[in-house]
Design an enzyme around this catalytic site. Structure first.
Site, PDB file in Angstrom:
ATOM      1  N   PRO A   9       0.702  -1.283  -0.076  1.00  0.00           N
ATOM      2  CA  PRO A   9       0.049  -0.069   0.135  1.00  0.00           C
ATOM      3  C   PRO A   9       0.732   1.190   0.022  1.00  0.00           C
ATOM      4  CG  PRO A   9      -0.048  -1.196   2.115  1.00  0.00           C
ATOM      5  CD  PRO A   9       0.545  -2.054   1.244  1.00  0.00           C
ATOM      6  N   GLY A  24       7.419   3.265  -0.015  1.00  0.00           N
ATOM      7  CA  GLY A  24       8.276   2.768   0.674  1.00  0.00           C
ATOM      8  C   GLY A  24       7.909   2.726   2.136  1.00  0.00           C
ATOM      9  N   GLU A  72      10.134   2.337   5.866  1.00  0.00           N
ATOM     10  CA  GLU A  72      11.440   2.202   6.416  1.00  0.00           C
ATOM     11  C   GLU A  72      11.796   1.150   7.614  1.00  0.00           C
ATOM     12  OE1 GLU A  72       8.874   4.563   6.799  1.00  0.00           O
ATOM     13  OE2 GLU A  72       8.826   5.512   8.904  1.00  0.00           O
ATOM     14  N   HIS A  74      14.554   8.657   0.718  1.00  0.00           N
ATOM     15  CA  HIS A  74      13.661   8.938   2.035  1.00  0.00           C
ATOM     16  C   HIS A  74      13.584   7.752   2.927  1.00  0.00           C
ATOM     17  CE1 HIS A  74       9.737  10.647   3.755  1.00  0.00           C
ATOM     18  NE2 HIS A  74       9.575   9.393   3.770  1.00  0.00           N
ATOM     19  N   GLU A  75      13.724   6.490   2.350  1.00  0.00           N
ATOM     20  CA  GLU A  75      13.514   5.762   3.447  1.00  0.00           C
ATOM     21  C   GLU A  75      14.844   5.411   4.193  1.00  0.00           C
ATOM     22  OE1 GLU A  75      10.708   4.905   4.003  1.00  0.00           O
ATOM     23  OE2 GLU A  75       9.618   5.398   2.191  1.00  0.00           O
ATOM     24  N   HIS A  97      15.088   7.813   6.991  1.00  0.00           N
ATOM     25  CA  HIS A  97      14.322   7.484   8.093  1.00  0.00           C
ATOM     26  C   HIS A  97      15.188   6.788   9.077  1.00  0.00           C
ATOM     27  CE1 HIS A  97      10.147   8.837   7.749  1.00  0.00           C
ATOM     28  NE2 HIS A  97       9.927   8.070   6.572  1.00  0.00           N
ATOM     29  N   GLU A 103       8.046  12.569   9.427  1.00  0.00           N
ATOM     30  CA  GLU A 103       8.005  12.699   8.024  1.00  0.00           C
ATOM     31  C   GLU A 103       8.732  13.935   7.366  1.00  0.00           C
ATOM     32  OE1 GLU A 103       7.679  10.448   6.308  1.00  0.00           O
ATOM     33  OE2 GLU A 103       6.810   8.850   7.489  1.00  0.00           O
ATOM     34  N   ASP A 150      -4.989   5.971   9.727  1.00  0.00           N
ATOM     35  CA  ASP A 150      -4.928   5.805   8.427  1.00  0.00           C
ATOM     36  C   ASP A 150      -5.724   6.886   7.677  1.00  0.00           C
ATOM     37  OD1 ASP A 150      -3.260   3.445   8.607  1.00  0.00           O
ATOM     38  OD2 ASP A 150      -5.174   1.957   8.533  1.00  0.00           O
ATOM     39  N   TYR A 195       4.182  15.825   5.801  1.00  0.00           N
ATOM     40  CA  TYR A 195       5.634  15.544   4.841  1.00  0.00           C
ATOM     41  C   TYR A 195       5.703  16.900   4.273  1.00  0.00           C
ATOM     42  CZ  TYR A 195       4.676  10.745   4.317  1.00  0.00           C
ATOM     43  OH  TYR A 195       4.600   9.260   4.536  1.00  0.00           O
TER      44      TYR A 195
HETATM   45  N1  BES Z   1       6.673   5.724   6.826  1.00  0.00           N
HETATM   46  C1  BES Z   1       6.012   6.043   5.349  1.00  0.00           C
HETATM   47  C2  BES Z   1       5.097   5.146   4.976  1.00  0.00           C
HETATM   48  C3  BES Z   1       3.787   5.286   5.829  1.00  0.00           C
HETATM   49  C4  BES Z   1       3.323   6.297   6.932  1.00  0.00           C
HETATM   50  C5  BES Z   1       3.113   4.003   6.303  1.00  0.00           C
HETATM   51  C6  BES Z   1       2.372   6.081   7.539  1.00  0.00           C
HETATM   52  C7  BES Z   1       2.208   3.938   6.919  1.00  0.00           C
HETATM   53  C8  BES Z   1       1.597   5.020   7.620  1.00  0.00           C
HETATM   54  C9  BES Z   1       7.261   6.177   4.288  1.00  0.00           C
HETATM   55  O1  BES Z   1       8.398   6.583   4.847  1.00  0.00           O
HETATM   56  C10 BES Z   1       6.682   7.050   3.211  1.00  0.00           C
HETATM   57  O2  BES Z   1       6.819   8.198   3.485  1.00  0.00           O
HETATM   58  N2  BES Z   1       6.602   6.728   1.970  1.00  0.00           N
HETATM   59  C11 BES Z   1       6.361   7.524   1.107  1.00  0.00           C
HETATM   60  C12 BES Z   1       7.537   7.982   0.376  1.00  0.00           C
HETATM   61  C13 BES Z   1       7.631   9.488  -0.106  1.00  0.00           C
HETATM   62  C14 BES Z   1       7.267  10.491   0.557  1.00  0.00           C
HETATM   63  C15 BES Z   1       9.016   9.831  -0.791  1.00  0.00           C
HETATM   64  C16 BES Z   1       5.411   6.828   0.080  1.00  0.00           C
HETATM   65  O3  BES Z   1       4.928   5.847   0.253  1.00  0.00           O
HETATM   66  O4  BES Z   1       5.143   7.241  -1.028  1.00  0.00           O
HETATM   67 ZN    ZN Z   2       8.364   8.702   5.409  1.00  0.00          ZN
END
Ligand code: BES
Ligand code: ZN
Length: 611
Positions: free
Chosen positions: A264, A267, A269, A293-294, A297, A316, A373, A381
């Protein structure tokens, strides 16, 4: 201390220090059976009861220091799950430790887990399981104090069918034939760095790996290993750049797992093993910022952690800031400024989706009775990034501000922080610039919905060509369309194509005649870069170009990254003529979708749960 509104566990009474997991993954029944032993440190005198978070699980038995303990399950809460209240056989005092062991079985519908049938995998032969615990889903995989304010190490042993491989957010610690069943293998893991529960992660599948650097490897089904190794070949260079910016990488290994398309997020981390969507496999490394990005983290999030999900922007916002600092080192300042400008567009998009008065567009929202969620968006972000960038401008530029970020990480590493703690440290680090800091409208930035009070100035050298071309299209009448040609975008990078399409998406109306012409000249329909394709199909559907509807629904259902899937379904749903079609396609795919994605898409399209 402010409590965590998303957890039943009380971090003021006791904290988990170490978890020892013993798991048996049962693909027939879609359950994980096993036990978790939690070493708990007591923080108060006359301590006799503790509460763990659980969700949709069967608790079989509980013991404390080896003695049976009484337990009760409280009432089920819509998204917090069910509190597991444990009464210890005897009272403990502050400073003592107790090992609480819970034998349990997960439910097939556990929101942390997706069980894939062989048909849903690339290899088609073996089933597959992956977890996604952030934000508050770890409790459906194991009973735990599921709050990011608490950090623990962990050890695990996981029994899986012998054709399959298990991996976790930890260092690999050997494997052996399961002594209970010779058709199974036990994989062992250890995570010696204390981390919050949302970083617990497990994957089981027919996985292969390939080393791509001294401390990095890619993992995936064998069909994707080569593409993944190519796409992520810059990983070690990015890690070194990050270390240069913020200090040593403490997690040892940095591997990347490419998941099946229903993963879903872009990425995740997970320590030692970042989880990544296959939609990053563009072929040209152009989406590798997600890896930057990851990687980032590993410091902001995994070492310095938000105390509750209300302070998610600390994770974030700082991570996007570091991600763009890595981009700056590798591609130059103009590239960072260009990406920052794109981020501002994403923020505008989120604010307009939620509504400019919506309290969920606050940088620091209140999450009392809010499912994390449902609160998720680009706001933490990009409003977070914009604040940090604004401060960078005010306080003396990137080098000066990185000094602060590095000290912030050093000071708060291995702990969890609130926005107040961050701000107090900011004021003490810049004590000779307090007059500058006092001019910042903190209340507007943090506790007021909508766009930030100040728009930072970004260099537009890479964006200008995108803006000029988008304006030509926006202003063109139907009879002007002959003035466009294939060569308009010949010099555009994929980043610039993304930006160009984002600009068009900000228009209220963009005529179907225009997207049709654009298809004729630029042929975006055959573009497989997911970020370009997503924006393009969204634009086509919004322009009411009917031919694009099946393509949009195909992309929405063939991959499940929520950033793409939710807006694509929503866009078709808002096209009255195809509303029913959107619902039909969703319902047809629902059983094979990730549980969290299908829940959110149901809500987006107002489909009732039992339909
Ligand atoms: N930690 C997040 C994904 C996440 C956040 C999962 C909250 C569940 C709840 C991950 O580091 C993230 O921010 N992924 C982004 C990457 C992007 C900002 C470069 C994504 O999934 O698109
Ligand atoms: Zn993130």
């Amino acid at each position: 201390m402010s409590a965590d509104p998303t957890s039943f566990a009380s971090a003021a009474k006791c904290v988990s220090k170490h978890l020892n997991l013993n798991l048996h993954v049962d693909f027939e029944n879609h359950v994980i059976r096993g036990s978790v032993e939690i070493t708990v440190e007591v923080l108060e005198d006359r301590f006799s009861t503790l509460t763990l978070d659980t969700r949709d699980m069967k608790v079989v038995s509980v013991s404390a220091n080896g003695q049976a303990a009484c337990f009760t399950m409280g009432p089920k809460h819509a998204f917090k799950g069910t509190p597991l209240d444990i009464t210890l056989p005897s009272d403990l005092s502050r400073g003592q430790h107790v090992i609480v062991s819970v034998a349990y079985e997960t439910s097939p519908g556990a929101p942390a887990l997706q069980w894939l049938s062989p048909e849903q995998t690339a290899g088609k032969k073996h089933p597959y399981l992956f977890s996604q615990c952030q934000a508050h889903h770890c409790r459906s995989m194991m009973p735990c104090q599921d709050s990011p304010s608490i950090k623990h190490t962990y050890h695990a042993q996981v029994s899986v069918p012998k054709e399959l491989v298990a991996a976790m957010s930890a260092l690999r610690d050997g494997q052996e034939v399961d002594p209970q069943d010779s058709h199974r293998t036990i994989y062992r893991f250890r995570q010696p760095v204390p981390m919050p529960s949302y970083l617990m992660a497990l994957v089981v599948g027919c996985l292969e790996s390939r080393k791509i650097g001294p401390r990095t490897a890619v993992w995936s089904e064998k069909e994707f290993v080569d593409r993944a190794a190519h796409e992520f070949s810059e990983t070690e260079k990015m890690l070194q750049t990050a270390e240069d910016l913020v200090g040593p990488y403490v997690w040892g290994q940095y591997d990347i797992l490419v998941l099946p398309p229903s993963f879903p997020y872009g990425g995740m981390e997970n320590p030692c093993l970042t989880f990544a969507t296959p939609t990053l496999l563009a072929g040209d490394k152009s989406l590798s910022n997600v890896i930057a990005h990851e990687i980032s983290h590993s410091w902001t999030g995994n070492l310095v952690t938000n105390k509750t999900w209300e302070h998610f922007w600390l994770n974030e916002g700082h991570t996007v800031y570091l991600e763009r600092m890595i981009g700056r080192r590798l591609e130059g300042e103009a590239f960072r400024q260009f990406k920052a400008l794109g981020g501002w567009k994403d923020l505008q998009d989120s604010v307009s989706t939620f509504g400019a008065e919506n309290p969920l567009t606050n940088l620091v929202p209140t999450l009392q009775d809010v499912d994390p969620d449902e609160a998720f968006s680009s706001v933490p972000y990009e409003k977070g990034f914009a604040l940090l960038y604004h401060l960078e401008e005010l306080l003396g530029g990137p080098e000066v501000f990185m000094g602060f970020v590095k000290s912030y990480i050093q000071l708060f590493a291995y702990s969890s922080v609130t926005t107040d703690q961050w701000k107090d440290f900011l004021f003490s680090y810049f004590q000779d610039k307090v007059d500058v800091l006092n001019k910042v409208d903190w209340n507007a930035w943090m506790f007021t919905p909508g766009m930030p009070p100040v728009k930072p100035k970004y260099d537009t050298s890479l964006a200008d060509a995108c803006l000029a071309l988008s304006l030509r299209w926006i202003r063109a009448k139907e009879e002007d369309l002959g003035s466009f040609s294939e060569s308009d975008i010949k010099m555009f990078s994929s980043h610039q194509l993304i930006h160009f399409l984002s600009l068009l998406l900000q228009e209220e109306v963009f005529p179907a005649s225009h997207v049709k012409k654009m298809q004729e000249l630029y042929d975006f329909n055959s573009c497989m870069n997911s970020e370009i394709r997503f924006r393009w199909l969204r634009l086509c559907v919004r322009s009411r170009w009917e031919e694009a509807v099946p393509l949009a629904l195909k992309m929405a259902s063939e991959q499940g990254r929520m950033k793409f899937t939710r807006p694509l379904f929503r866009e078709v749903f808002n096209f009255a003529k195809y509303r029913e079609e959107a619902v039909r396609v969703f319902l047809a795919h629902r059983v094979t979708m990730h549980p969290v994605t299908s829940g959110l898409v149901s809500k987006d399209m107002k489909v009732s749960v039992d339909q």
